[in-house]
Design a protein around this motif. Structure first.
Motif, PDB file in Angstrom:
ATOM      1  N   ASN A  11     -25.052  21.053  37.846  1.00  0.00           N
ATOM      2  CA  ASN A  11     -25.415  20.689  36.478  1.00  0.00           C
ATOM      3  C   ASN A  11     -24.771  19.360  36.082  1.00  0.00           C
ATOM      4  O   ASN A  11     -25.404  18.535  35.400  1.00  0.00           O
ATOM      5  CB  ASN A  11     -24.994  21.797  35.514  1.00  0.00           C
ATOM      6  CG  ASN A  11     -25.829  23.049  35.667  1.00  0.00           C
ATOM      7  OD1 ASN A  11     -26.965  22.999  36.143  1.00  0.00           O
ATOM      8  ND2 ASN A  11     -25.282  24.192  35.285  1.00  0.00           N
ATOM      9  N   TYR A 212     -29.645  22.126  27.303  1.00  0.00           N
ATOM     10  CA  TYR A 212     -30.109  21.714  28.631  1.00  0.00           C
ATOM     11  C   TYR A 212     -30.882  22.862  29.260  1.00  0.00           C
ATOM     12  O   TYR A 212     -30.321  23.726  29.932  1.00  0.00           O
ATOM     13  CB  TYR A 212     -28.902  21.299  29.478  1.00  0.00           C
ATOM     14  CG  TYR A 212     -29.255  20.809  30.870  1.00  0.00           C
ATOM     15  CD1 TYR A 212     -30.493  20.216  31.139  1.00  0.00           C
ATOM     16  CD2 TYR A 212     -28.344  20.931  31.904  1.00  0.00           C
ATOM     17  CE1 TYR A 212     -30.812  19.785  32.401  1.00  0.00           C
ATOM     18  CE2 TYR A 212     -28.653  20.484  33.184  1.00  0.00           C
ATOM     19  CZ  TYR A 212     -29.886  19.917  33.428  1.00  0.00           C
ATOM     20  OH  TYR A 212     -30.203  19.482  34.694  1.00  0.00           O
ATOM     21  N   ALA A 215     -30.748  23.659  33.129  1.00  0.00           N
ATOM     22  CA  ALA A 215     -29.459  23.927  33.758  1.00  0.00           C
ATOM     23  C   ALA A 215     -29.538  25.114  34.703  1.00  0.00           C
ATOM     24  O   ALA A 215     -30.239  26.096  34.432  1.00  0.00           O
ATOM     25  CB  ALA A 215     -28.399  24.199  32.688  1.00  0.00           C
TER      26      ALA A 215
END
Length: 344
Positions: A11, A212, A215
């Motif tokens: 990530n 995000y 992710a």
């Protein structure tokens, strides 16, 4: 609880790749690495390429420095608080000074020691306001700050009018300073290169949380089944009789509860999983125990999964009426933590 360190590293690399060319990507590891163990998290991030780290308070810097040694830079968002001088000096921390009071403390106690400056671009939480900064700007710039930074209030909502307003304010406060600038955390990175400046500092996105969306998931959480029982129609489960069975029901009592960061708001509402099958929570989540329906399973489960491939931290957060940050950072100390590597 299984924590995938390779996912955290992946990530970070993905968010680093999203940062504009020439922009350095730091890593935020405050709150014990978002509750996942800052020593192992910081080492995984350093191995992935991170060279600058941020913590919330000076005390958190100790564990990061112990894990990483003398090389990486560790910034402190809360700045230079009373009593922090020895820690900042001995650990080589870089406080983000938030006020004239903090500047006075830092420059008098540790002349020549590195520092940054946090500016308030409209969030009204930490940092120097425009007028305050204008009064000391030239003097402070003459002392060579490592960084000028601010923080976005609404970056999770890319269309929010606060984002460009804060951006304009930050540019106005810092233009012509010839000092590296930082404005974007995870949400700011996703807003695009206008928000990236010289340094991005992702936090929750490293740990598998929104905003995000791409992710890699980081945490899996399995709760052992302590006991199975059959209850008749009309019988209740747990405190307050908030669930009364309408039919004969098989119930698994699992080890876990609000003392372990599993919110009472999941009572009669959340689910756990047995492999691919959802199993609803029955009754109140108590301090140490949760009742879960398993009538529909074809076998006696040894454990049920709270966090896994079917349910991430933000799914639990939505069910509990909170945010993934809170779910992550409240995962309690009673879990046996297993750190996994080699999944990439």
């Amino acid at each position: 609880m299984t924590i995938d360190l390779d996912a955290i590293a992946a990530n970070w690399r993905a968010l680093d790749a999203m940062s504009a060319a020439g922009v350095q990507t730091a890593a935020v590891v405050k709150a014990d690495g978002y509750g996942l163990g800052v020593g192992k998290v910081a080492r995984a991030l350093a191995a992935a390429g991170a060279r600058r780290f941020f913590v919330a308070v000076a005390e958190e810097g100790w564990a990061v420095r112990e894990a990483l040694g003398p090389g990486p830079e560790i910034g402190v968002f809360s700045g230079h608080m009373p009593g922090d001088t020895d820690m900042i000096h001995d650990l080589g921390l870089v406080p983000m000074l938030n006020s004239i009071e903090q500047m006075t403390r830092h420059f008098e106690a540790l002349p020549g020691h590195p520092f940054g400056v946090q500016l308030d671009s409209g969030m009204n939480r930490l940092g120097m306001e425009p007028g305050e900064w204008a009064a000391v700007r030239e003097m402070v710039l003459g002392l060579g700050p490592r960084l000028l930074m601010s923080h976005l209030a609404c970056a999770d909502d890319p269309d929010h009018e606060m984002n460009p307003r804060q951006l304009a304010q930050f540019i106005e406060m810092t233009e012509g300073c010839d000092v590296p600038r930082s404005f974007a955390a995870t949400g700011g990175i996703l807003l695009g290169p206008d928000y990236h400046f010289d340094l991005t500092r992702p936090g929750v996105g490293l740990y598998g949380g929104l905003p995000y969306e791409d992710a890699r998931p980081v945490v899996e959480l399995d709760l052992p089944v302590i006991q199975l029982r059959e209850i008749a129609a009309g019988e209740s489960i747990g405190y307050g009789n908030t669930f009364v069975a309408e039919r004969p029901t098989r119930v698994a009592t699992v080890s876990g509860g609000y003392a372990d960061g599993l919110s009472r708001h999941l009572s009669n509402h959340g689910v756990l999983f047995h492999e691919d099958t959802p199993c609803p929570i029955l009754g109140r989540v108590s301090m140490d125990l949760i009742g879960v329906e398993v009538s529909h399973l074809g076998e006696e489960p040894k454990f049920l999964t709270m966090l896994g491939r079917h349910q991430g931290v933000d799914d639990i957060a939505e069910a509990a009426g909170t945010i993934g940050y809170e779910v992550l950072t409240q995962l309690g100390p009673r879990y046996v933590r297993r750190y996994a590597r080699g999944r990439e």
